[in-house]
Motif scaffolding. Structure first.
Motif, PDB file in Angstrom:
ATOM      1  N   LYS A 185       0.839  -1.199   0.000  1.00 25.26           N
ATOM      2  CA  LYS A 185       0.000   0.000   0.000  1.00 25.26           C
ATOM      3  C   LYS A 185       0.875   1.250   0.000  1.00 25.26           C
ATOM      4  O   LYS A 185       1.947   1.275   0.622  1.00 25.26           O
ATOM      5  N   PHE A 219       1.102   7.273   1.325  1.00 27.92           N
ATOM      6  CA  PHE A 219       0.313   8.516   1.267  1.00 27.92           C
ATOM      7  C   PHE A 219      -1.112   8.289   0.759  1.00 27.92           C
ATOM      8  O   PHE A 219      -1.902   9.226   0.683  1.00 27.92           O
ATOM      9  N   ASP A 220      -1.451   7.041   0.415  1.00 30.89           N
ATOM     10  CA  ASP A 220      -2.803   6.719  -0.049  1.00 30.89           C
ATOM     11  C   ASP A 220      -3.044   5.226   0.134  1.00 30.89           C
ATOM     12  O   ASP A 220      -2.721   4.412  -0.733  1.00 30.89           O
ATOM     13  N   SER A 221      -3.636   4.869   1.254  1.00 33.89           N
ATOM     14  CA  SER A 221      -3.801   3.448   1.602  1.00 33.89           C
ATOM     15  C   SER A 221      -4.837   2.743   0.738  1.00 33.89           C
ATOM     16  O   SER A 221      -5.009   1.527   0.828  1.00 33.89           O
ATOM     17  N   THR A 222      -5.542   3.497  -0.115  1.00 40.51           N
ATOM     18  CA  THR A 222      -6.534   2.873  -0.998  1.00 40.51           C
ATOM     19  C   THR A 222      -5.899   2.327  -2.278  1.00 40.51           C
ATOM     20  O   THR A 222      -6.572   1.654  -3.060  1.00 40.51           O
ATOM     21  N   LYS A 223      -4.626   2.617  -2.500  1.00 44.38           N
ATOM     22  CA  LYS A 223      -3.955   2.195  -3.738  1.00 44.38           C
ATOM     23  C   LYS A 223      -2.676   1.438  -3.437  1.00 44.38           C
ATOM     24  O   LYS A 223      -1.998   1.717  -2.433  1.00 44.38           O
ATOM     25  N   GLU A 232      -0.415   2.796  -8.669  1.00 49.25           N
ATOM     26  CA  GLU A 232       0.041   4.187  -8.856  1.00 49.25           C
ATOM     27  C   GLU A 232       1.048   4.284  -9.993  1.00 49.25           C
ATOM     28  O   GLU A 232       0.974   5.191 -10.838  1.00 49.25           O
ATOM     29  N   LYS A 239       2.833  13.589  -4.701  1.00 48.92           N
ATOM     30  CA  LYS A 239       3.389  12.797  -3.594  1.00 48.92           C
ATOM     31  C   LYS A 239       4.198  11.597  -4.065  1.00 48.92           C
ATOM     32  O   LYS A 239       5.143  11.178  -3.391  1.00 48.92           O
TER      33      LYS A 239
END
Length: 302
Positions: free
Chosen positions: A157, A160-164, A169, A226
């Protein structure tokens, strides 16, 4: 066309393929492939006409092959060109397992008087950065090394973005800039274009500026995405090296006359294109490097 010049470009996706294979996400690679070719044609002022692809693997998987061909077709639709053919090869002696390779070839056309050339650039011209979608398709050898060194997988994960995931990315497809910028070229509102690929901002902007002038970037109103802060920390490299390797959030830099700023800004805003005023062109009487970056978002460059 009254006085046409044909332009051509060929490219691949590089080791971004490895990230796609590890992530099992092959749905966007064709867009990357088309983008790398048509954006280079655009950088010379050209409109893409047609595209051909080359796909080679140890054994063709119909599911994966169709995903890639569909994404190539999607890329061609986005850039307004035709997918007219290609070559598919099974070469078990060259590739093993799930490995494969992609290459593409595009042809475009431009009116001779609209051909972009560094000699069009003049002292006082303005640098405008057009936002990238992400990492695009270069710097992946360094990325893969940094991930391995830090024991991070494509399924990890993002901090800076735990959904992706990291893979999701990194595999965001390269943005195609044809529809955003071709109308400005046809109205002769752009003097030069730098497509920010391998070599980052330093090397590619250098190609778009004559040696007797200097492109100076000094911007505070741009926030570096980020993902590039994440990669900088992982690879433990300087801002200078980041800007010599990655697009760092700017996929294309256009150079325009100061008198055309209002027309260009209006076009970009009307078409919801994210852009940033990066700097301007100065005289290079001391014969220094023809690109200087003093401030780039949060990074001070010495």
């Amino acid at each position: 066309y009254k006085d046409p010049i044909l332009l051509s470009s060929t490219d691949g996706v590089g080791t971004k393929l490895k990230i796609a294979i590890e992530s099992k996400i092959l749905d966007y690679l064709g867009i990357d492939l088309v983008a790398m070719c048509v954006n280079d044609i655009l950088a010379n002022g050209g409109e893409p006409l047609f595209f051909l692809d080359y796909f080679s693997s140890s054994k063709i998987s119909s599911v994966n092959f169709l995903k890639i061909i569909k994404s190539i077709n999607d890329g061609c639709k986005q850039s307004g060109c035709s997918l007219i053919g290609g070559e598919t090869a099974e070469m078990p002696g060259m590739y093993s397992g799930e490995d494969f390779d992609l290459a593409g070839f595009a042809v475009g056309v431009v009116e001779r008087r609209q051909l972009l050339n560094v000699n069009n650039v003049k002292n006082g011209d303005i640098l405008i950065g057009i936002k990238s979608n992400g990492v695009h398709s270069n710097g992946f050898s360094l990325i893969r090394k940094a991930l391995k060194t830090n024991r991070i997988t494509v399924d990890s994960k993002l901090p800076f973005d735990s959904t992706k995931t990291v893979g999701e990315e990194l595999l965001i497809p390269t943005k195609i800039y044809v529809n955003d910028l071709l109308p400005l070229i046809k109205k002769e509102l752009i003097n030069s274009i730098a497509h920010i690929t391998g070599g980052g901002i330093f090397e590619n902007l250098s190609r778009a500026v004559p040696k007797n002038l200097r492109g100076v970037i000094n911007t505070k109103n741009f926030t570096i995405p980020k993902i590039f802060h994440f990669l900088k920390k992982l690879a433990n490299i300087s801002p200078q090296e980041m800007l010599s390797t990655f697009n760092c959030g700017i996929g294309v830099i256009i150079i325009i006359k100061k008198d055309n700023v209002k027309k260009v800004f209006n076009h970009l805003m009307k078409n919801k294109v994210e852009f940033y005023l990066l700097g301007e062109i100065e005289n290079n009487s001391k014969k220094l490097s023809n690109v200087a970056i003093r401030k780039f978002g949060e990074w001070d460059i010495t």
